[in-house]
Design a protein around this motif. Structure first.
Motif, PDB file in Angstrom:
ATOM      1  N   PHE A  86       0.906  -1.287  -0.130  1.00 17.85           N
ATOM      2  CA  PHE A  86       0.132   0.042   0.076  1.00 17.85           C
ATOM      3  C   PHE A  86       0.900   1.076  -0.042  1.00 17.85           C
ATOM      4  CE2 PHE A  86      -3.522  -2.840   1.195  1.00 17.85           C
ATOM      5  CZ  PHE A  86      -4.283  -2.478   0.355  1.00 17.85           C
ATOM      6  N   HIS A  87       2.180   1.175   0.437  1.00 13.59           N
ATOM      7  CA  HIS A  87       2.806   2.255   0.434  1.00 13.59           C
ATOM      8  C   HIS A  87       3.289   2.799  -1.039  1.00 13.59           C
ATOM      9  CE1 HIS A  87       6.160   5.035   1.335  1.00 13.59           C
ATOM     10  NE2 HIS A  87       7.006   4.650   0.421  1.00 13.59           N
ATOM     11  N   LEU A  88       3.100   1.699  -1.996  1.00 14.72           N
ATOM     12  CA  LEU A  88       3.545   1.897  -3.232  1.00 14.72           C
ATOM     13  C   LEU A  88       2.146   1.974  -4.113  1.00 14.72           C
ATOM     14  CD1 LEU A  88       6.558  -0.158  -4.041  1.00 14.72           C
ATOM     15  CD2 LEU A  88       6.491   2.282  -3.522  1.00 14.72           C
ATOM     16  N   PHE A  89       1.059   1.387  -3.876  1.00 14.50           N
ATOM     17  CA  PHE A  89      -0.018   1.323  -4.551  1.00 14.50           C
ATOM     18  C   PHE A  89      -0.808   2.834  -4.816  1.00 14.50           C
ATOM     19  CE2 PHE A  89      -4.771   0.847  -4.456  1.00 14.50           C
ATOM     20  CZ  PHE A  89      -4.888  -0.057  -5.716  1.00 14.50           C
ATOM     21  N   PHE A  90      -0.866   3.317  -3.742  1.00 16.81           N
ATOM     22  CA  PHE A  90      -1.734   4.459  -3.862  1.00 16.81           C
ATOM     23  C   PHE A  90      -0.911   5.493  -4.795  1.00 16.81           C
ATOM     24  CE2 PHE A  90      -4.039   3.184   0.110  1.00 16.81           C
ATOM     25  CZ  PHE A  90      -5.184   2.971  -0.385  1.00 16.81           C
ATOM     26  N   ARG A  91       0.432   5.720  -4.449  1.00 21.68           N
ATOM     27  CA  ARG A  91       1.179   6.433  -5.348  1.00 21.68           C
ATOM     28  C   ARG A  91       1.307   6.406  -6.669  1.00 21.68           C
ATOM     29  NH1 ARG A  91       5.219   9.277  -2.450  1.00 21.68           N
ATOM     30  NH2 ARG A  91       4.869   9.395  -0.415  1.00 21.68           N
ATOM     31  N   LEU A 122      -4.451  10.339  -3.788  1.00 19.79           N
ATOM     32  CA  LEU A 122      -3.407  11.057  -3.194  1.00 19.79           C
ATOM     33  C   LEU A 122      -3.736  11.284  -1.679  1.00 19.79           C
ATOM     34  CD1 LEU A 122      -2.772  13.780  -5.836  1.00 19.79           C
ATOM     35  CD2 LEU A 122      -1.171  11.976  -5.103  1.00 19.79           C
ATOM     36  N   SER A 123      -4.845  11.462  -1.344  1.00 19.73           N
ATOM     37  CA  SER A 123      -5.487  11.465  -0.015  1.00 19.73           C
ATOM     38  C   SER A 123      -5.263  10.161   0.814  1.00 19.73           C
ATOM     39  CB  SER A 123      -6.821  11.930   0.306  1.00 19.73           C
ATOM     40  OG  SER A 123      -7.086  13.036  -0.299  1.00 19.73           O
ATOM     41  N   CYS A 124      -5.576   9.141   0.189  1.00 19.65           N
ATOM     42  CA  CYS A 124      -5.549   7.778   0.683  1.00 19.65           C
ATOM     43  C   CYS A 124      -3.851   7.474   0.946  1.00 19.65           C
ATOM     44  CB  CYS A 124      -5.875   6.708   0.038  1.00 19.65           C
ATOM     45  SG  CYS A 124      -7.745   6.589   0.057  1.00 19.65           S
ATOM     46  N   ASP A 125      -2.948   7.794   0.163  1.00 16.27           N
ATOM     47  CA  ASP A 125      -1.524   7.679   0.189  1.00 16.27           C
ATOM     48  C   ASP A 125      -1.015   8.560   1.319  1.00 16.27           C
ATOM     49  OD1 ASP A 125       1.219   7.221  -0.918  1.00 16.27           O
ATOM     50  OD2 ASP A 125       1.036   9.344  -1.133  1.00 16.27           O
ATOM     51  N   PHE A 126      -1.346   9.896   1.488  1.00 15.61           N
ATOM     52  CA  PHE A 126      -0.979  10.762   2.338  1.00 15.61           C
ATOM     53  C   PHE A 126      -1.279  10.097   3.733  1.00 15.61           C
ATOM     54  CE2 PHE A 126      -1.588  13.970   5.436  1.00 15.61           C
ATOM     55  CZ  PHE A 126      -0.198  14.811   5.446  1.00 15.61           C
ATOM     56  N   PHE A 141      10.537   2.133   0.785  1.00 15.65           N
ATOM     57  CA  PHE A 141       9.838   3.302   1.656  1.00 15.65           C
ATOM     58  C   PHE A 141      10.541   4.505   1.037  1.00 15.65           C
ATOM     59  CE2 PHE A 141       9.797   6.368   4.996  1.00 15.65           C
ATOM     60  CZ  PHE A 141       8.441   6.576   5.093  1.00 15.65           C
ATOM     61  N   TRP A 142      12.058   4.709   1.098  1.00 19.93           N
ATOM     62  CA  TRP A 142      12.616   5.914   0.652  1.00 19.93           C
ATOM     63  C   TRP A 142      12.436   6.085  -0.839  1.00 19.93           C
ATOM     64  CZ3 TRP A 142      13.037   9.624   3.903  1.00 19.93           C
ATOM     65  CH2 TRP A 142      13.124   9.221   5.209  1.00 19.93           C
ATOM     66  N   LEU A 143      12.655   5.050  -1.545  1.00 18.81           N
ATOM     67  CA  LEU A 143      12.554   4.932  -3.109  1.00 18.81           C
ATOM     68  C   LEU A 143      11.335   5.569  -3.381  1.00 18.81           C
ATOM     69  CD1 LEU A 143      13.722   4.513  -5.725  1.00 18.81           C
ATOM     70  CD2 LEU A 143      12.663   2.338  -5.683  1.00 18.81           C
ATOM     71  N   GLY A 144       9.919   4.843  -2.995  1.00 24.34           N
ATOM     72  CA  GLY A 144       8.665   5.679  -3.110  1.00 24.34           C
ATOM     73  C   GLY A 144       8.410   7.033  -2.686  1.00 24.34           C
ATOM     74  N   ALA A 149       4.648  17.173   1.522  1.00 25.11           N
ATOM     75  CA  ALA A 149       4.720  17.061   2.833  1.00 25.11           C
ATOM     76  C   ALA A 149       5.104  15.912   3.728  1.00 25.11           C
ATOM     77  CB  ALA A 149       3.394  17.425   3.231  1.00 25.11           C
ATOM     78  N   ASN A 150       4.814  14.677   3.375  1.00 27.56           N
ATOM     79  CA  ASN A 150       5.361  13.377   3.675  1.00 27.56           C
ATOM     80  C   ASN A 150       6.865  13.370   3.472  1.00 27.56           C
ATOM     81  OD1 ASN A 150       3.161  11.926   5.020  1.00 27.56           O
ATOM     82  ND2 ASN A 150       2.478  11.122   3.280  1.00 27.56           N
ATOM     83  N   LEU A 151       7.382  13.765   2.297  1.00 28.72           N
ATOM     84  CA  LEU A 151       8.761  13.735   1.986  1.00 28.72           C
ATOM     85  C   LEU A 151       9.373  14.826   3.142  1.00 28.72           C
ATOM     86  CD1 LEU A 151      11.168  12.808   0.682  1.00 28.72           C
ATOM     87  CD2 LEU A 151      10.690  14.595  -0.922  1.00 28.72           C
TER      88      LEU A 151
END
Length: 194
Positions: free
Chosen positions: A36-41, A69-73, A124-127, A163-165
């Motif tokens: 899910f870290h990569l799926f939404f993005r 994007l909101s689900c990803d955030f 995590f960091w790549l995404g 913002a997450n970054l």
């Protein structure tokens, strides 16, 4: 007895750490969180690229992309950052009404040193770094091709993922250090080496 025997290592997070009890065969200890870290993005980017081919409704595309994007955030800020790399950040308002940003990193101990795997950290960091850069490219593309209606969607992608970054970079670097002074000191050290 020694006073260190009485001290218990308390988890940074409220949940129990059962990660160390899991089998050490798998390199990715949290496959659902990694997915899910990569799926939404990636889904938001794919929908943005293929939206005009799939439908002519701009509103449907915009709503779908902003929901992804909101689900990803939410997923990255509240779940995957904690599980995959042991970092979290949030805003806290004290009794006086002042807002404080809190950036935390899980303390590394001998028994928890293997709680997050290298593969998860890389994912995590790549995404986290790659996707905001793609949204910045989309922003320049929308600006220079005069697709003004898409600019609002792209700006949302840049803001939410940026913002997450920013939050996780502050967690990783340390909340008390100023990022500008840290970059300056790094460049100064590189200059002195040469």
């Amino acid at each position: 007895q020694d006073s260190s025997d009485d001290i218990e290592d308390v988890s940074l997070f409220d949940a129990d750490d059962d990660v160390s009890r899991r089998s050490k065969k798998s390199k990715i200890r949290h496959p659902v969180a990694s997915f899910f870290h990569l799926f939404f993005r990636v889904s938001a980017i794919v929908v943005y690229l293929l939206c005009e081919l799939l439908t002519s409704s701009f509103i449907a595309c915009m709503v779908t992309i902003i929901l992804l994007l909101s689900c990803d955030f939410w997923a990255v800020k509240n779940v995957t950052g904690r599980l995959m790399v042991g970092l979290r950040w949030w805003n806290q308002v004290d009794d006086d009404g002042r807002s404080h940003w809190v950036f935390e990193a899980r303390k590394v101990s001998a028994q928890r040193s293997k709680s997050s795997s290298e593969a998860e950290s890389r994912i995590f960091w790549l995404g986290l770094i790659t996707c905001p850069m793609i949204w910045v490219i989309f922003a320049f593309s929308a600006l220079f091709s005069f697709k003004v209606k898409w600019l609002a969607v792209v700006v949302m992608g840049v803001v939410l993922q940026g913002a997450n970054l920013y939050g996780y970079i502050r967690c990783k670097v340390g909340s008390r250090k100023n990022l500008t002074s840290m970059a300056t000191s790094y460049l100064g050290k590189q200059f002195l080496r040469q």
